[in-house]
Design an enzyme around this catalytic site. Structure first.
Site, PDB file in Angstrom:
ATOM      1  N   THR A 106     -17.586 -32.884  30.770  1.00 39.62           N
ATOM      2  CA  THR A 106     -16.684 -31.817  30.355  1.00 39.62           C
ATOM      3  C   THR A 106     -15.235 -32.089  30.698  1.00 39.62           C
ATOM      4  OG1 THR A 106     -17.351 -30.700  32.354  1.00 39.62           O
ATOM      5  CG2 THR A 106     -18.326 -29.928  30.329  1.00 39.62           C
ATOM      6  N   THR A 182     -20.602 -33.768  35.656  1.00 40.62           N
ATOM      7  CA  THR A 182     -20.721 -33.569  37.105  1.00 40.62           C
ATOM      8  C   THR A 182     -22.158 -33.511  37.612  1.00 40.62           C
ATOM      9  OG1 THR A 182     -20.548 -31.180  36.800  1.00 40.62           O
ATOM     10  CG2 THR A 182     -18.522 -32.379  37.304  1.00 40.62           C
ATOM     11  N   ASP A 183     -23.104 -33.152  36.735  1.00 35.03           N
ATOM     12  CA  ASP A 183     -24.462 -32.919  37.234  1.00 35.03           C
ATOM     13  C   ASP A 183     -25.043 -34.120  37.976  1.00 35.03           C
ATOM     14  OD1 ASP A 183     -24.317 -30.450  36.212  1.00 35.03           O
ATOM     15  OD2 ASP A 183     -26.025 -30.617  34.836  1.00 35.03           O
ATOM     16  N   LYS A 261     -23.523 -32.934  44.644  1.00 35.17           N
ATOM     17  CA  LYS A 261     -23.148 -31.673  44.000  1.00 35.17           C
ATOM     18  C   LYS A 261     -23.949 -30.568  44.674  1.00 35.17           C
ATOM     19  CE  LYS A 261     -22.479 -29.507  39.508  1.00 35.17           C
ATOM     20  NZ  LYS A 261     -22.635 -29.556  38.055  1.00 35.17           N
TER      21      LYS A 261
END
Lengths: 460, 636
Positions: A106, A182-183, A261
């Site tokens: 993203t 980011t996951d 994360k």
């Protein structure tokens, strides 16, 4: 053609076809309820087949029930051209050269009408168009390696990225930024830490928690922080660069093998686990928080080792786990298992026979802790000792995902248990630390007066 | 040349407004009475200035769905503000902070919104699509407001015509601004995320007073559901105004309907006078193509100025810059609004876009005196090469902000050659308005990719329809025939008791005036007695009026029963008095007379009055005064 009626199906599609009204048509729709003027938009494929979406003149969208439509008059066509103004990135010979490698995510994205969600759109020229501040730090070149969501990253992409990094370093770039969803950014950070060794320049992974189609997105600032780090810092390691606090304030540079994360949606989701971050970065400065990092060098030497074994699994242990979970891995020819055990690294007794069988079949089994913080310690209880007897090897304080990535990488190089163990337990990129500093575990509890005082005083 | 000149507010006639082509439309914002916020589960309507933490954000413009940038967004980006949000954990969760995605839309809020849409005779949309409407001023931490159109094409009767209800949307409320100084703007987040509806009327109002009247009608329509919030800040109007040849300008956040007339008058005057200014510029040969301006750094020339704002700036090492507007002599003193001049348009832009918030932030050569000396003006004039036909504007501050300011001064001056810029303007206390931002367009809309479209089924509407209140103007027609007092009529027609009133009058055949007074005026009396009248529910009043209908209560007993019910928290049948037989009443009268006998009266006629009064005190709740009076007067 499907594109003409993008996303529509069933009754809605039939109605549009009936009036020959393709998407992007500027129309007047007559229905039993009233008349609507606007542009027919594509419809998300997951939405129902009964409604037609139109963008009214005021900019709002509404769904009109297809079975209420009595007439559609087509007055024109206005197709969306979603394009951030592209601008040539200014060149300044006195500035360092940074390469931005795109994998998706993203950090740059646009609307996807198929799913109604945002999809990655990584066009480098757009970056300067939307974040012109980047030119303050460097000369930026970009290359789109992949365009995938981070959950779809896999061995092919990891290997490809590592090789691309190697090429850029050999070409003499001063720093590398990798745009990533980011996951699974911490998975990729870990594997790149192993595949790319002895880098002379910073390798900075970056993403965003709010997509760049939002005014309050963290993308622009993260990008600035990461590009500054790649261009100017003397930290020649694989790092993750994401928000420190949730505010638009500063970023943290986390070591690629110690980062995770930790929140599904917060901006400050990435945290260094069991240690402290390497440095703090703002638009103005990079402040190291420790000194034991690998320094930038002037040479272009780097070792790229992209060995990878895919038949490796993480088993997240839970009480009442049945041995068939392990059995199925054995039967499916898995070569390695990382267990995320409870507490200091435990699983229940009923699993023992299965673990024994796995070991006998030559499957490498490494123990990590699902508490994330702390070391595996299998001597404290008999059960731990029993398991070591069965061939389960404690993996110190490697994070489960990091141990998984390292095992894939190590098994790609050898199947000899002893050599494997040497590779696994010899730290190469800070994945195992000798000691855990007391400020490496800080999860403060809200509600306590001293914590509240702290929160009130500092920008969150 | 436009011959008409605006008269003082009081002297303007309908004809005058017709002459200038006055047009006004409304955007009425009304918070809904729900227990929770619109897209998260935080409590709604809890306000507190206390805060536990602060977060900092910046906003950047993004592209619209059709791939375009919105003008307002770009303007806001020029301002480069640090935006600070104050977070109170009791009223705000991680959703409002934009650290958690939205939860599904609050159905309670959507139902209330739909009721309002039905009351305005709108057609309800089949499928609700939530949009993100960009707000880069920071009033919402995400940088956009989640909003969706749920109803279109309604109408309300007004005078002998109809007012169009163009559209209605359901949206989340924004933050409350605490301060805006220099490059820092501070917001409180407690109001953020509260559900509200926006009702947009057509530009159908022809005078400032019509605008206010229609606002009142629209407000009453939604109030009549009794499911909207009341009190300060719960309803706010944006008023659109234009005149012939002018532009739609939005006056934002008018907190009271009573202020609409003067505000719209001033805006109409402003537009009219800006159009006259354009004529004057054209007469001087200045058009957007021939417009000429330049600027220079004049810090050196004014470095010994005694004028305090400039002296302070010099002391802080700031710059002073002069913008020269060719052939603009005198025009900065051109009147725009009541006691307000064109220079204010320029000063506003400098304040908001360049963030030079200390007022005065400019001085200009059209009103010399009381600032720098004529000698200094002469030196500047010489330095920038101005003639007597030109105007000089001075602005001061740091390098970057004065650069922005110089550009904005030139932009605004040039806009005067074109006409009235599309702006959102802020309502000021004195009835004038000030620049807030460029008027946003459809390009600031973007579909909310976090939430799926919501189907609004006919079944849902069928459940809502039977429970809608009667339209208040229809009720009022009927009340007029019933002879309901004027001061009670409007309150009753939008009251939660309107349906009960109808039942009591139509079904139970009770005296309309008495019931109206009981429902509307009695609570006010009880409030004066410091009772919590919010406890008076429709059910409570229904039971009390029913008891009255059954003869278990006297007229005066209603008020007492209400008082007792409030104190108990609800109505209990035990609150009703035991019925009295005629014999018991006789006994009470006899007993009262005995008590009275001890008192000496100078006037025996008064004696009976006192007996009636004393008796009534004992039986007020269940015997009508007339009965007692008759008994006493007849027997004595």
């Amino acid at each position: 053609m499907v594109e003409d009626y993008k996303g529509y199906r069933g009754k809605a599609l039939a109605t549009l076809k009936n009036f020959n009204a393709q998407v992007w048509s500027d129309v007047e729709i007559k229905t039993t309820k009233g008349i609507y003027k606007g542009i027919i938009l594509p419809r998300s494929e997951t939405a129902d087949p009964f409604h037609i979406v139109i963008k009214l003149r005021v900019g709002y969208n509404i769904g009109v029930a297809a079975d209420s439509v009595t007439d559609i008059k087509i007055e024109g066509r206005k197709e969306a051209h979603y394009k951030i103004p592209e601008k040539d990135f200014p060149r300044d010979p006195s500035k360092p050269n940074v390469k931005l490698l795109g994998t998706g995510g993203t950090i740059a994205s646009r609307l996807d009408y198929r799913t109604g969600a945002v999809i990655p759109a990584f066009s480098p020229g757009e970056l300067y168009g939307s974040v012109p501040e980047l030119a303050n730090f460097c000369n930026l070149d970009t290359e789109k390696l992949y365009g995938v969501f981070s959950e779809n990253m896999g061995p092919e992409q990891w290997i490809g990225t590592a090789k691309a990094i190697g090429r850029e370093i050999e070409k003499g770039v001063d720093g590398i930024v990798v745009g990533h969803g980011t996951d699974t950014m911490h998975h990729t950070a870990a594997i790149l830490s192993f595949m790319v060794q002895n880098s002379p320049v910073p390798i900075v992974m970056v993403g965003s928690q709010r997509s760049s189609d939002r005014p309050s997105s963290d993308a622009a600032l993260n990008l600035m922080h990461s590009v500054k780090t790649a261009a100017e810092s003397d930290i020649a390691e694989v790092m993750v660069c994401m928000f420190g606090p949730t505010s638009d304030y500063y970023g943290l540079l986390h070591r690629g093998t110690r980062v995770r994360k930790m929140h599904s949606s917060y901006r400050s989701t990435f945290r260094t686990i069991g240690d402290i971050p390497i440095a703090k970065v703002s638009r103005d400065e990079i402040i190291p928080l420790r000194q034991d990092y690998k320094r930038r060098r002037k040479d272009h030497n780097v070792k790229i080792n992209t060995s990878f074994e895919e038949k490796v699994s993480i088993v997240y242990y839970y009480p009442n786990m049945q041995p068939d979970i392990i059995e199925s891995l054995i039967d499916n020819d898995y070569k390695g298992i990382v267990i995320a055990g409870t507490g200091l690294g435990h699983v229940n007794k009923p699993l023992y026979p299965a673990l024994k069988r796995a070991h006998e079949k030559g499957i490498a089994i490494y123990m990590t802790v699902q508490t994330l913080w702390g070391f595996v310690q299998m001597y404290v209880y008999d059960t731990g000792r029993d398991m070591m007897e069965l061939g389960v090897i404690p993996a110190a304080n490697m994070l489960p995902e990091v141990a998984y990535m390292k095992l894939c990488w190590a098994l790609g190089q050898t199947s000899n248990p002893q050599k494997l163990k040497d590779i696994m337990l010899t730290p190469i990129a800070g994945e195992i630390t000798e000691r855990e500093p007391s400020n490496g575990y800080l999860i403060y509890q809200g509600g306590l007066p001293e914590v509240e005082e702290f929160i009130a005083k500092y920008v969150k | 040349m436009k011959d008409f000149l605006f008269k003082p507010f009081e002297e303007m006639t309908e004809k005058d407004y017709e002459t200038v082509g006055f047009k006004s439309g409304l955007e009425i914002h009304q918070q809904l009475l729900t227990s929770k916020k619109l897209f998260c589960r935080c409590p709604a309507g809890k306000y507190s200035e206390r805060y536990d933490a602060e977060i900092l954000r910046h906003m950047r413009p993004t592209l619209s769905e059709l791939g375009e940038y919105d003008g307002t967004a770009l303007m806001e980006f020029k301002t480069k503000k640090d935006i600070i949000y104050r977070i109170n954990r009791d009223t705000v969760c991680t959703y409002e902070m934009d650290d958690t995605p939205p939860f599904l839309i609050n159905d309670e809020a959507l139902d209330i919104a739909l009721e309002c849409g039905l009351l305005f005779d709108c057609s309800i949309v089949d499928e609700l699509h939530i949009a993100r409407k960009q707000y880069l001023d920071g009033s919402i931490p995400t940088g956009f407001q989640r909003t969706a159109i749920f109803a279109l094409d309604g109408k309300i009767p007004y005078k002998n015509r109809t007012i169009d209800i163009v559209q209605m949307s359901i949206e989340e409320d924004s933050c409350r601004e605490v301060s805006d100084y220099g490059h820092t703007r501070v917001y409180l987040t407690d109001r953020l995320g509260m559900p509200l509806i926006e009702t947009v009327t057509g530009p159908n109002m022809r005078t400032p007073f019509e605008a206010a009247e229609v606002a009142e009608i629209c407000a009453n329509v939604v109030r009549s559901t009794n499911k909207v919030r009341r009190g300060i800040g719960s309803a706010r109007e944006d008023v659109n105004v234009s005149v012939d040849g002018g532009t739609r300008v939005e006056i934002k956040g008018v907190p009271k309907i009573g202020r609409i007339p003067l505000l719209t008058y001033n805006e109409a005057m402003r537009q009219w006078n800006l159009l006259r200014l354009r004529e004057e510029l054209h007469k001087r040969g200045i058009t957007k193509d021939t417009f000429e301006a330049k600027w220079d750094d004049v810090t050196r020339i004014v470095k010994r100025a005694h004028y305090q704002p400039i002296a302070n700036a010099i002391e802080q090492g700031f710059k002073v810059k002069c913008v020269l507007l060719k052939k603009y002599a005198g025009l900065l003193h051109w009147q725009t609004q009541t006691d307000t001049y064109f220079s204010k348009e320029i000063s506003d832009r400098v304040r908001i876009i360049a963030c030079l918030t200390n007022i005065p932030n400019i001085i200009h050569s059209d009103s010399k005196g009381e600032n720098i000396t004529s000698a200094e003006w002469r030196n500047i004039k010489h330095a920038v090469g101005a003639t007597d036909d030109d105007t000089m504007v001075l602005v001061w501050g740091n390098e970057i902000d004065t650069d922005t300011a110089v550009k904005e001064i030139i932009i605004r001056a040039k806009e005067a050659t074109i006409g009235v810029p599309s702006e959102t303007r802020q309502a000021l206390r004195d009835g004038t308005n000030g620049f807030e931002r460029i008027l946003p367009g459809p390009d600031r809309m973007y579909p909310d990719t976090d939430l799926p479209p919501t189907r609004i089924t006919n079944e849902r509407l069928k459940i809502l329809s039977p429970n809608l209140p009667e339209k208040f103007w229809i009720s009022e027609e009927w009340y007029k025939q019933l002879g309901i007092p004027k001061d009670t009529m409007r309150e009753l027609s939008i009251s939660k008791f309107a349906k009960l009133f109808k039942r009591a009058v139509v079904e139970w055949k009770l005296d309309p005036v008495m019931i109206a007074v009981a429902l509307i005026q009695f609570p006010k009396r009880l409030k004066k007695m410091k009772l919590d009248i919010s406890l008076i529910s429709v059910d409570m009043m229904e039971e009390i009026l029913h008891a009255y209908k059954e003869g278990l209560l006297s007229r005066s007993g209603i008020l007492i029963a209400m008082e007792k019910s409030i104190k108990k928290g609800k109505f209990y049948p035990e609150l009703l008095p035991r019925p009295l037989t005629s014999k018991e009443l006789d006994d009470i009268i006899v007993q009262t007379k005995q008590e009275i006998d001890k008192i000496k009266f100078s006037n025996t006629e008064k004696r009976n009055e006192v007996i009636i009064g004393f008796t009534m005190n004992k039986v007020r709740m269940n015997i009508e005064g007339n009965t007692v009076r008759e008994k006493i007067l007849f027997k004595s």
